[in-house]
Design a protein around this motif. Structure first.
Motif, PDB file in Angstrom:
ATOM      1  N   GLY A 126      54.061 -43.740  -8.015  1.00 14.37           N
ATOM      2  CA  GLY A 126      53.871 -43.649  -6.568  1.00 14.37           C
ATOM      3  C   GLY A 126      53.259 -42.320  -6.163  1.00 14.37           C
ATOM      4  N   GLY A 127      53.600 -41.265  -6.886  1.00 17.72           N
ATOM      5  CA  GLY A 127      53.065 -39.938  -6.562  1.00 17.72           C
ATOM      6  C   GLY A 127      51.554 -39.875  -6.678  1.00 17.72           C
TER       7      GLY A 127
ATOM      8  N   ARG B 171      53.419 -53.095  -2.476  1.00 19.02           N
ATOM      9  CA  ARG B 171      53.604 -53.762  -3.768  1.00 19.02           C
ATOM     10  C   ARG B 171      53.132 -52.824  -4.857  1.00 19.02           C
ATOM     11  N   PRO B 172      53.601 -53.052  -6.103  1.00 19.42           N
ATOM     12  CA  PRO B 172      53.166 -52.164  -7.189  1.00 19.42           C
ATOM     13  C   PRO B 172      51.668 -52.329  -7.434  1.00 19.42           C
TER      14      PRO B 172
ATOM     15  N   PRO C 135      47.100 -54.758   0.783  1.00 15.44           N
ATOM     16  CA  PRO C 135      47.260 -53.365   0.351  1.00 15.44           C
ATOM     17  C   PRO C 135      48.380 -53.142  -0.652  1.00 15.44           C
ATOM     18  N   VAL C 136      48.182 -52.124  -1.489  1.00 15.70           N
ATOM     19  CA  VAL C 136      49.232 -51.604  -2.358  1.00 15.70           C
ATOM     20  C   VAL C 136      50.136 -50.690  -1.536  1.00 15.70           C
TER      21      VAL C 136
ATOM     22  N   LYS D 156      62.275 -48.545  -7.142  1.00 16.00           N
ATOM     23  CA  LYS D 156      60.912 -48.586  -6.609  1.00 16.00           C
ATOM     24  C   LYS D 156      60.877 -47.970  -5.212  1.00 16.00           C
ATOM     25  N   THR D 157      59.815 -47.201  -4.950  1.00 11.15           N
ATOM     26  CA  THR D 157      59.698 -46.570  -3.645  1.00 11.15           C
ATOM     27  C   THR D 157      59.328 -47.607  -2.589  1.00 11.15           C
TER      28      THR D 157
END
Lengths: 158, 161
Positions: free
Chosen positions: A68-69, A104-105, A140-141, B104-105
């Motif tokens: 995520g970073g 979402r991932p 979108p992610v 999960k974020t």
């Protein structure tokens, strides 16, 4: 110092673009360069960036999904560049706050694209929002919204 | 006494494995110091973490990433600690280097209070709520003075079954 910075940024801001081309490695920003961020265009308050998939940037070893970073860094940079590319003279911006929603991932093995727009400028603050996605911005992610402090050229400050 | 030393060794090994398991932790060279159940994250300075080379200041995205790493690792570590304390099969999984799925974020908000200078940064997370499905955390990052944070994060994280 302001002039030098303007020169550096001028090299990659002001040209529109699309995700059709490969874009240019963001060499002027060390961290962006290090993680392979590419600029496809930044004009009229809109910036298009992408980051290729990279094993080094994975956050979950089980799924191989980018951390995520990394998405945060991409969206922060995209929003900042959209502000820089707005139709006013600025020497720099600094992030004041940034909110990111992860929908979402990211898909393992796929590049992540970001489209950011600066939708409002005040005397000292620029407001920007962005989405990160693979192929379709409507799927979108992640999305981001942030406020950025504006540094104007000294001669404009009066 | 011997049991305590073994437990400490098992915890140190588990934390090292958990840290190393995440490629992005390795990429940023983030490390974690452990005092009781509290982790302190450390981000050594490197030239390639700079956003604006003219100031120079740490990239806002790096600071955001560092805060998010700290939050996720605190949650993952809390899960690992609970599993180790439970003993039996769950503890054996951790001892074998297998960890529960990473949280999960869902969303994060980062406030940037001061420029990140070219030096080592630290961060600590506080779990404000550890729900069954969602955890809410606050994280602070600082450099030379604990009471002068450079950035703060609050975020919601989805716990995986």
């Amino acid at each position: 110092m302001a002039d030098r910075e303007e020169d550096t940024l001028a090299a990659f801001i002001g040209a529109g673009g699309s995700f059709e081309d490969e874009g240019e490695l963001l060499t002027a920003l060390p961290h962006s360069r290090e993680i392979g961020m590419r600029l496809h265009g930044a004009k009229d308050g809109v910036a298009l960036l992408s980051i290729p998939y990279d094993e080094r940037l994975v956050g979950d070893p089980e799924t191989g999904v980018l951390h995520g970073g990394v998405i945060t860094a991409l969206l922060d940079t995209a929003c900042g560049l959209a502000v820089m590319a707005s139709r006013t003279r600025l020497t720099a911006t600094a992030t004041l706050d940034l909110r990111i929603d992860y929908m979402r991932p990211a898909t393992r093995g796929s590049a992540v694209r970001a489209r950011a727009e600066c939708y409002r400028l005040t005397r000292s603050i620029g407001f920007a929002r962005a989405v990160a996605f693979h192929e379709d911005p409507a799927d979108p992610v992640a999305s981001a919204a942030g406020a950025f402090i504006l540094e104007r050229p000294k001669e404009d400050a009066a | 006494m011997n049991g305590l030393a073994e437990r400490e060794a098992a915890r140190a090994q588990a934390l090292a494995r958990l840290t190393e398991a995440v490629p992005y932790n390795r990429h940023l060279a983030v490390r974690f110091d452990r005092l009781g159940d509290e982790l302190t994250a450390r981000l050594p300075f490197r030239d390639d973490l700079v956003g604006n080379p003219l100031l120079p200041a740490l990239h806002g995205g790096v600071i955001g990433a560092f805060l998010e790493i700290t939050a996720l690792m605190q949650l993952a570590w809390d899960q690992a600690l609970a599993a180790m304390d439970a003993g039996g099969d769950t503890a054996a999984e951790i001892a074998a280097g297998r960890f529960p799925p990473m949280p999960k974020t869902v969303d994060i908000t980062v406030d940037y209070l001061r420029p990140g200078r070219p030096r080592e940064s630290f961060a600590r997370a506080r779990v404000q709520k550890a729900g069954r499905r969602v955890a809410h955390l606050h994280v602070e990052a600082w450099q030379e003075e604990r009471l002068r944070p450079i950035a703060m994060l609050r975020g919601n994280f989805l716990m995986q079954d």
